[in-house]
Design a protein around this motif. Structure first.
Motif, mmCIF file in Angstrom:
data_model
loop_
_atom_site.group_PDB
_atom_site.id
_atom_site.type_symbol
_atom_site.label_atom_id
_atom_site.label_comp_id
_atom_site.label_asym_id
_atom_site.label_seq_id
_atom_site.Cartn_x
_atom_site.Cartn_y
_atom_site.Cartn_z
ATOM 1 N N VAL A 17 0.828 -1.206 0.000
ATOM 2 C CA VAL A 17 0.000 0.000 0.000
ATOM 3 C C VAL A 17 0.861 1.254 0.000
ATOM 4 C CG1 VAL A 17 -1.792 1.268 1.243
ATOM 5 C CG2 VAL A 17 -1.776 -1.231 1.307
ATOM 6 N N ALA A 18 0.535 2.195 -0.887
ATOM 7 C CA ALA A 18 1.159 3.520 -0.855
ATOM 8 C C ALA A 18 0.384 4.370 0.145
ATOM 9 C CB ALA A 18 1.129 4.165 -2.236
ATOM 10 N N ALA A 19 0.911 4.496 1.358
ATOM 11 C CA ALA A 19 0.141 5.074 2.450
ATOM 12 C C ALA A 19 0.074 6.597 2.420
ATOM 13 C CB ALA A 19 0.716 4.622 3.788
ATOM 14 N N LEU A 57 4.476 -13.507 9.555
ATOM 15 C CA LEU A 57 3.075 -13.154 9.651
ATOM 16 C C LEU A 57 2.694 -12.415 8.366
ATOM 17 C CD1 LEU A 57 2.775 -9.802 10.455
ATOM 18 C CD2 LEU A 57 3.914 -10.706 12.477
ATOM 19 N N THR A 58 1.421 -12.318 8.086
ATOM 20 C CA THR A 58 0.978 -11.642 6.876
ATOM 21 C C THR A 58 0.089 -10.461 7.232
ATOM 22 O OG1 THR A 58 -0.954 -13.073 6.586
ATOM 23 C CG2 THR A 58 1.106 -13.775 5.545
ATOM 24 N N GLY A 59 0.131 -9.452 6.389
ATOM 25 C CA GLY A 59 -0.661 -8.252 6.602
ATOM 26 C C GLY A 59 -0.284 -7.217 5.566
ATOM 27 N N GLU A 60 -0.861 -6.043 5.678
ATOM 28 C CA GLU A 60 -0.495 -4.969 4.764
ATOM 29 C C GLU A 60 0.871 -4.399 5.157
ATOM 30 O OE1 GLU A 60 -3.517 -1.989 4.651
ATOM 31 O OE2 GLU A 60 -4.963 -3.302 3.642
ATOM 32 N N ILE A 61 1.700 -4.151 4.147
ATOM 33 C CA ILE A 61 2.934 -3.402 4.367
ATOM 34 C C ILE A 61 2.765 -2.049 3.698
ATOM 35 C CG2 ILE A 61 5.421 -3.287 4.002
ATOM 36 C CD1 ILE A 61 5.559 -6.276 4.083
ATOM 37 N N LEU A 62 2.891 -0.999 4.475
ATOM 38 C CA LEU A 62 2.696 0.363 3.978
ATOM 39 C C LEU A 62 4.010 0.899 3.423
ATOM 40 C CD1 LEU A 62 0.571 1.880 6.900
ATOM 41 C CD2 LEU A 62 -0.180 0.437 4.978
ATOM 42 N N THR A 63 3.938 1.510 2.263
ATOM 43 C CA THR A 63 5.083 2.229 1.716
ATOM 44 C C THR A 63 4.914 3.703 2.039
ATOM 45 O OG1 THR A 63 5.343 0.669 -0.114
ATOM 46 C CG2 THR A 63 6.353 2.838 -0.376
ATOM 47 N N VAL A 64 5.921 4.280 2.692
ATOM 48 C CA VAL A 64 5.898 5.693 3.062
ATOM 49 C C VAL A 64 7.161 6.366 2.531
ATOM 50 C CG1 VAL A 64 4.485 5.337 5.118
ATOM 51 C CG2 VAL A 64 6.963 5.183 5.309
ATOM 52 N N ALA A 70 -0.601 6.279 14.862
ATOM 53 C CA ALA A 70 -2.030 6.088 15.087
ATOM 54 C C ALA A 70 -2.841 6.471 13.862
ATOM 55 C CB ALA A 70 -2.476 6.906 16.292
ATOM 56 N N ALA A 71 -2.431 7.539 13.179
ATOM 57 C CA ALA A 71 -3.143 7.966 11.972
ATOM 58 C C ALA A 71 -3.031 6.910 10.871
ATOM 59 C CB ALA A 71 -2.592 9.302 11.486
ATOM 60 N N LEU A 72 -1.845 6.321 10.729
ATOM 61 C CA LEU A 72 -1.663 5.275 9.724
ATOM 62 C C LEU A 72 -2.530 4.059 10.035
ATOM 63 C CD1 LEU A 72 2.194 5.404 9.126
ATOM 64 C CD2 LEU A 72 0.402 6.031 7.485
ATOM 65 N N LEU A 73 -2.568 3.662 11.300
ATOM 66 C CA LEU A 73 -3.378 2.511 11.674
ATOM 67 C C LEU A 73 -4.867 2.797 11.541
ATOM 68 C CD1 LEU A 73 -1.586 0.906 14.749
ATOM 69 C CD2 LEU A 73 -1.963 -0.101 12.498
ATOM 70 N N SER A 74 -5.262 4.030 11.772
ATOM 71 C CA SER A 74 -6.663 4.398 11.594
ATOM 72 C C SER A 74 -7.071 4.267 10.131
ATOM 73 C CB SER A 74 -6.902 5.826 12.085
ATOM 74 O OG SER A 74 -8.242 6.231 11.852
ATOM 75 N N ALA A 75 -6.164 4.694 9.238
ATOM 76 C CA ALA A 75 -6.451 4.621 7.805
ATOM 77 C C ALA A 75 -6.261 3.216 7.246
ATOM 78 C CB ALA A 75 -5.563 5.597 7.048
ATOM 79 N N HIS A 76 -5.356 2.441 7.891
ATOM 80 C CA HIS A 76 -5.015 1.098 7.391
ATOM 81 C C HIS A 76 -4.999 0.121 8.563
ATOM 82 C CE1 HIS A 76 -3.820 3.101 3.654
ATOM 83 N NE2 HIS A 76 -3.138 3.944 4.399
ATOM 84 N N PRO A 77 -6.166 -0.275 9.044
ATOM 85 C CA PRO A 77 -6.211 -1.116 10.261
ATOM 86 C C PRO A 77 -5.590 -2.493 10.097
ATOM 87 C CG PRO A 77 -8.396 -0.848 9.278
ATOM 88 C CD PRO A 77 -7.504 0.116 8.583
ATOM 89 N N ARG A 78 -5.344 -2.933 8.871
ATOM 90 C CA ARG A 78 -4.711 -4.227 8.657
ATOM 91 C C ARG A 78 -3.193 -4.111 8.474
ATOM 92 N NH1 ARG A 78 -9.531 -4.353 5.831
ATOM 93 N NH2 ARG A 78 -10.987 -6.006 6.459
ATOM 94 N N ALA A 79 -2.649 -2.932 8.701
ATOM 95 C CA ALA A 79 -1.208 -2.735 8.518
ATOM 96 C C ALA A 79 -0.417 -3.520 9.550
ATOM 97 C CB ALA A 79 -0.863 -1.252 8.613
ATOM 98 N N ALA A 80 0.652 -4.160 9.075
ATOM 99 C CA ALA A 80 1.567 -4.872 9.965
ATOM 100 C C ALA A 80 2.930 -4.208 10.013
ATOM 101 C CB ALA A 80 1.719 -6.327 9.522
ATOM 102 N N ALA A 81 3.328 -3.555 8.924
ATOM 103 C CA ALA A 81 4.673 -2.971 8.863
ATOM 104 C C ALA A 81 4.677 -1.790 7.906
ATOM 105 C CB ALA A 81 5.689 -4.021 8.407
ATOM 106 N N GLU A 82 5.741 -0.986 8.009
ATOM 107 C CA GLU A 82 5.970 0.083 7.044
ATOM 108 C C GLU A 82 7.416 0.005 6.565
ATOM 109 O OE1 GLU A 82 5.551 4.055 8.736
ATOM 110 O OE2 GLU A 82 7.633 4.021 9.400
ATOM 111 N N ALA A 83 7.602 0.408 5.320
ATOM 112 C CA ALA A 83 8.927 0.514 4.723
ATOM 113 C C ALA A 83 8.837 1.591 3.648
ATOM 114 C CB ALA A 83 9.382 -0.831 4.160
ATOM 115 N N MET A 84 9.868 1.734 2.825
ATOM 116 C CA MET A 84 9.901 2.856 1.906
ATOM 117 C C MET A 84 9.970 2.456 0.432
ATOM 118 S SD MET A 84 12.509 5.399 3.978
ATOM 119 C CE MET A 84 12.108 6.848 2.995
ATOM 120 N N GLU A 85 9.976 1.155 0.123
ATOM 121 C CA GLU A 85 10.252 0.775 -1.265
ATOM 122 C C GLU A 85 9.211 -0.121 -1.935
ATOM 123 O OE1 GLU A 85 13.478 2.276 0.767
ATOM 124 O OE2 GLU A 85 12.775 0.249 1.232
ATOM 125 N N GLY A 86 8.406 -0.832 -1.177
ATOM 126 C CA GLY A 86 7.564 -1.875 -1.759
ATOM 127 C C GLY A 86 6.668 -1.404 -2.894
#
Length: 241
Positions: A102-104, A144-151, A162-178
């Protein structure tokens, strides 16, 4: 089977290649400094893995992936590296395989809050890796599996987390390239996977609490378990999105 793995930095690239042993550098189209690190998987299974450190951020990742794919053909592209985990879902040291990439923060700020690019009427803001592959990778590696947010900006506060989780409640991780890797892969019709080892919690920035070495070791361990998964991934499964 040929697999292109794209990381951000050389330390992540080396963590991937350490899983396989012998590595050779392959010049790509004679461009100075542009080299794939090629590994032949053990056991004569026919899986060839090319690893490219493409730079940090979605733009660099997309450009590097497109560059790497030009030396193909490839059957799969993997965005790999370390990242932040959303507690308590993905603790430090765990692995996350993306069910959705996801492009968060791709969109616009408005008086009512953030609006994703799709709500603006153009573009897209997520990609789905093949379900069967995500399932098999998770089973083999313990991820584990879940959404990985690209930021584009690493989260550094509890409020932003908290804002990211509110918008993406299934998020498990964030990174910058996916998402950048997925954008390039989509344009050439190649399936994409994202696999992250968690080095820190998403939230207030505390470098003393980061466990980068442990995360890199977990990444090496994960790739050491992937060859049987890739070897058994049939053409039918490759088209299972």
């Amino acid at each position: 089977m040929r697999v292109l793995v794209v990381t951000a930095v050389p330390a992540e690239r080396d963590a991937v290649t350490r899983a396989f042993g012998d590595v050779s550098e392959v010049a790509v189209r004679e461009v100075p400094g542009a080299r794939l690190h090629r590994v032949d998987a053990p056991g004569g299974c026919g899986v060839v893995v090319d690893v490219l450190a493409g730079g940090a951020g979605p733009a660099a990742a997309a450009a590097a992936t497109a560059f790497g794919l030009a030396s193909g053909p490839y059957d799969l592209v993997v965005s790999a590296g370390i990242g932040g985990g959303f507690a308590p879902v993905a603790p430090v040291g765990s692995l996350v395989a993306a069910r959705r990439i996801v492009a968060a923060d791709l969109g616009a700020e408005t008086p009512e809050g953030f609006v994703p690019v799709t709500a603006l009427g153009f573009g897209r803001d997520w990609y789905l890796p093949p379900r069967s592959l995500v399932r098999d990778v998770a089973a083999a590696t313990g991820a584990l599996t879940g959404e990985i947010l690209t930021v584009s900006t690493v989260t550094g506060s509890a409020e932003r987390a908290a804002a990211l989780l509110s918008a993406h409640p299934r998020a498990a991780a964030e990174a910058m390239e996916g998402f950048g890797v997925a954008e390039a892969a989509e344009r050439t019709g190649v399936p994409v996977l994202e696999l992250r080892a968690v080095s820190n919690a998403v939230g207030p920035r505390d470098r003393d609490a980061w466990r980068i070495g442990d995360a890199l070791a977990a990444l090496t361990g994960a790739f050491g378990k992937l060859i049987p998964v890739l070897e058994g991934w049939t053409h039918h499964e490759r088209n299972d999105s």
